[in-house]
Design a protein around this motif. Sequence first.
Motif, PDB file in Angstrom:
ATOM      1  N   HIS A   1       0.874  -1.168   0.000  1.00  0.00           N
ATOM      2  CA  HIS A   1       0.000   0.000   0.000  1.00  0.00           C
ATOM      3  C   HIS A   1       0.915   1.223   0.000  1.00  0.00           C
ATOM      4  CE1 HIS A   1      -3.540  -2.304   1.865  1.00  0.00           C
ATOM      5  NE2 HIS A   1      -2.536  -3.151   1.832  1.00  0.00           N
ATOM      6  N   ILE A   2       0.536   2.245  -0.729  1.00  0.00           N
ATOM      7  CA  ILE A   2       1.277   3.504  -0.688  1.00  0.00           C
ATOM      8  C   ILE A   2       0.273   4.630  -0.470  1.00  0.00           C
ATOM      9  CG2 ILE A   2       2.851   5.080  -1.862  1.00  0.00           C
ATOM     10  CD1 ILE A   2       3.809   2.734  -3.559  1.00  0.00           C
ATOM     11  N   SER A   3       0.389   5.275   0.677  1.00  0.00           N
ATOM     12  CA  SER A   3      -0.437   6.450   0.955  1.00  0.00           C
ATOM     13  C   SER A   3       0.249   7.660   0.338  1.00  0.00           C
ATOM     14  CB  SER A   3      -0.603   6.651   2.461  1.00  0.00           C
ATOM     15  OG  SER A   3      -1.334   5.588   3.015  1.00  0.00           O
ATOM     16  N   LEU A   4      -0.551   8.534  -0.255  1.00  0.00           N
ATOM     17  CA  LEU A   4      -0.047   9.712  -0.952  1.00  0.00           C
ATOM     18  C   LEU A   4      -0.757  10.954  -0.439  1.00  0.00           C
ATOM     19  CD1 LEU A   4      -0.517   8.086  -4.435  1.00  0.00           C
ATOM     20  CD2 LEU A   4       1.704   8.508  -3.416  1.00  0.00           C
ATOM     21  N   ARG A   5      -0.022  12.007  -0.221  1.00  0.00           N
ATOM     22  CA  ARG A   5      -0.605  13.311   0.095  1.00  0.00           C
ATOM     23  C   ARG A   5      -0.468  14.165  -1.157  1.00  0.00           C
ATOM     24  NH1 ARG A   5       1.994  13.747   6.114  1.00  0.00           N
ATOM     25  NH2 ARG A   5       0.400  12.479   7.160  1.00  0.00           N
TER      26      ARG A   5
ATOM     27  N   VAL B   1      -2.957   3.921  -2.696  1.00  0.00           N
ATOM     28  CA  VAL B   1      -2.997   2.991  -3.817  1.00  0.00           C
ATOM     29  C   VAL B   1      -2.617   1.610  -3.285  1.00  0.00           C
ATOM     30  CG1 VAL B   1      -2.549   4.697  -5.610  1.00  0.00           C
ATOM     31  CG2 VAL B   1      -0.634   3.536  -4.542  1.00  0.00           C
ATOM     32  N   LEU B   2      -3.279   0.605  -3.804  1.00  0.00           N
ATOM     33  CA  LEU B   2      -3.055  -0.784  -3.406  1.00  0.00           C
ATOM     34  C   LEU B   2      -2.362  -1.490  -4.556  1.00  0.00           C
ATOM     35  CD1 LEU B   2      -3.541  -3.225  -1.558  1.00  0.00           C
ATOM     36  CD2 LEU B   2      -5.798  -3.424  -2.593  1.00  0.00           C
ATOM     37  N   LEU B   3      -1.214  -2.091  -4.282  1.00  0.00           N
ATOM     38  CA  LEU B   3      -0.433  -2.757  -5.312  1.00  0.00           C
ATOM     39  C   LEU B   3      -0.332  -4.244  -4.982  1.00  0.00           C
ATOM     40  CD1 LEU B   3       2.512  -0.207  -5.541  1.00  0.00           C
ATOM     41  CD2 LEU B   3       0.482  -0.312  -6.962  1.00  0.00           C
ATOM     42  N   PRO B   4      -1.089  -5.088  -5.691  1.00  0.00           N
ATOM     43  CA  PRO B   4      -0.947  -6.532  -5.500  1.00  0.00           C
ATOM     44  C   PRO B   4       0.301  -7.037  -6.226  1.00  0.00           C
ATOM     45  CG  PRO B   4      -2.579  -6.096  -7.181  1.00  0.00           C
ATOM     46  CD  PRO B   4      -2.138  -4.756  -6.642  1.00  0.00           C
ATOM     47  N   ARG B   5       0.626  -8.281  -6.039  1.00  0.00           N
ATOM     48  CA  ARG B   5       1.766  -8.905  -6.697  1.00  0.00           C
ATOM     49  C   ARG B   5       1.703  -8.648  -8.211  1.00  0.00           C
ATOM     50  NH1 ARG B   5       3.017 -15.304  -7.314  1.00  0.00           N
ATOM     51  NH2 ARG B   5       5.109 -15.028  -8.123  1.00  0.00           N
ATOM     52  N   GLY B   6       2.822  -8.213  -8.770  1.00  0.00           N
ATOM     53  CA  GLY B   6       2.910  -7.952 -10.203  1.00  0.00           C
ATOM     54  C   GLY B   6       2.556  -6.541 -10.609  1.00  0.00           C
ATOM     55  N   ALA B   7       2.051  -5.731  -9.681  1.00  0.00           N
ATOM     56  CA  ALA B   7       1.653  -4.361 -10.005  1.00  0.00           C
ATOM     57  C   ALA B   7       2.841  -3.406  -9.900  1.00  0.00           C
ATOM     58  CB  ALA B   7       0.539  -3.890  -9.079  1.00  0.00           C
ATOM     59  N   VAL B   8       2.801  -2.359 -10.720  1.00  0.00           N
ATOM     60  CA  VAL B   8       3.813  -1.308 -10.675  1.00  0.00           C
ATOM     61  C   VAL B   8       3.131   0.024 -10.392  1.00  0.00           C
ATOM     62  CG1 VAL B   8       5.359  -2.513 -12.272  1.00  0.00           C
ATOM     63  CG2 VAL B   8       3.770  -0.819 -13.158  1.00  0.00           C
ATOM     64  N   PHE B   9       3.900   0.931  -9.808  1.00  0.00           N
ATOM     65  CA  PHE B   9       3.396   2.273  -9.531  1.00  0.00           C
ATOM     66  C   PHE B   9       4.589   3.204  -9.409  1.00  0.00           C
ATOM     67  CE2 PHE B   9       1.927   5.717  -6.704  1.00  0.00           C
ATOM     68  CZ  PHE B   9       0.819   6.133  -7.412  1.00  0.00           C
TER      69      PHE B   9
ATOM     70  N   HIS C   1       4.729  10.629   0.526  1.00  0.00           N
ATOM     71  CA  HIS C   1       4.162   9.282   0.469  1.00  0.00           C
ATOM     72  C   HIS C   1       4.681   8.420   1.617  1.00  0.00           C
ATOM     73  CE1 HIS C   1       7.946   9.072  -1.746  1.00  0.00           C
ATOM     74  NE2 HIS C   1       7.974   7.756  -1.549  1.00  0.00           N
ATOM     75  N   ARG C   2       3.934   7.355   1.901  1.00  0.00           N
ATOM     76  CA  ARG C   2       4.304   6.409   2.951  1.00  0.00           C
ATOM     77  C   ARG C   2       3.929   5.006   2.500  1.00  0.00           C
ATOM     78  NH1 ARG C   2       1.271   4.040   7.169  1.00  0.00           N
ATOM     79  NH2 ARG C   2      -0.393   5.397   6.467  1.00  0.00           N
ATOM     80  N   PRO C   3       4.923   4.173   2.155  1.00  0.00           N
ATOM     81  CA  PRO C   3       4.626   2.779   1.824  1.00  0.00           C
ATOM     82  C   PRO C   3       4.353   1.980   3.097  1.00  0.00           C
ATOM     83  CG  PRO C   3       6.748   3.489   0.906  1.00  0.00           C
ATOM     84  CD  PRO C   3       6.309   4.520   1.884  1.00  0.00           C
ATOM     85  N   TYR C   4       3.484   0.987   2.984  1.00  0.00           N
ATOM     86  CA  TYR C   4       3.297   0.043   4.086  1.00  0.00           C
ATOM     87  C   TYR C   4       2.772  -1.270   3.540  1.00  0.00           C
ATOM     88  CZ  TYR C   4      -1.637   1.626   4.210  1.00  0.00           C
ATOM     89  OH  TYR C   4      -2.936   1.949   3.888  1.00  0.00           O
ATOM     90  N   ALA C   5       3.077  -2.311   4.286  1.00  0.00           N
ATOM     91  CA  ALA C   5       2.690  -3.665   3.881  1.00  0.00           C
ATOM     92  C   ALA C   5       2.194  -4.396   5.118  1.00  0.00           C
ATOM     93  CB  ALA C   5       3.869  -4.399   3.253  1.00  0.00           C
ATOM     94  N   PRO C   6       0.876  -4.373   5.338  1.00  0.00           N
ATOM     95  CA  PRO C   6       0.332  -4.984   6.562  1.00  0.00           C
ATOM     96  C   PRO C   6       0.716  -6.454   6.736  1.00  0.00           C
ATOM     97  CG  PRO C   6      -1.353  -3.707   5.440  1.00  0.00           C
ATOM     98  CD  PRO C   6      -0.164  -3.753   4.523  1.00  0.00           C
TER      99      PRO C   6
END
Length: 131
Positions: free
Chosen positions: A61-65, A73-81, A89-94
């Motif tokens: 997950h990447i939170s954006l201001r 934005v939610l990035l599943p396996r195989g996704a690019v951003f 921004h703040r990336p996180y992976a629960p």
Amino acid sequence: MSNEPIALSTALASFEALWSPRIVTRVNDYDVRVAKVEGEHIWHVHDDTDEFFLVLDGELHISLREPDGERTVLLPRGAVFTVPRGTEHRPYAPSGAAILMFEPTGTPTVGDRHDEIPAHVDATTGHALTT
């Protein structure tokens, strides 16, 4: 840097540290980095460069201001951003993830401006890969 093929699975298996990227190769003046991530990174900004993410495993997950407000934005396996330069921004992976990043050599993982850096976040420009 090796001039031999590098299996990303081997590169990721060579270390355990979270939020501590390893440089797997360079392309011109750019690092290709892999990292294992889980939990939260910090809010930060790269003033002069975009930041590219590819999710190899898990979900990021990447939170954006942004000017219109905050979004995630939610990035599943195989996704690019790509996070545009100057975007906080703040990336996180629960549940944890493995990611690949592409950014100029020497770019700090905590950006040019950032919140206080907690102990679980490695403030680095990337570590050499040792396999």
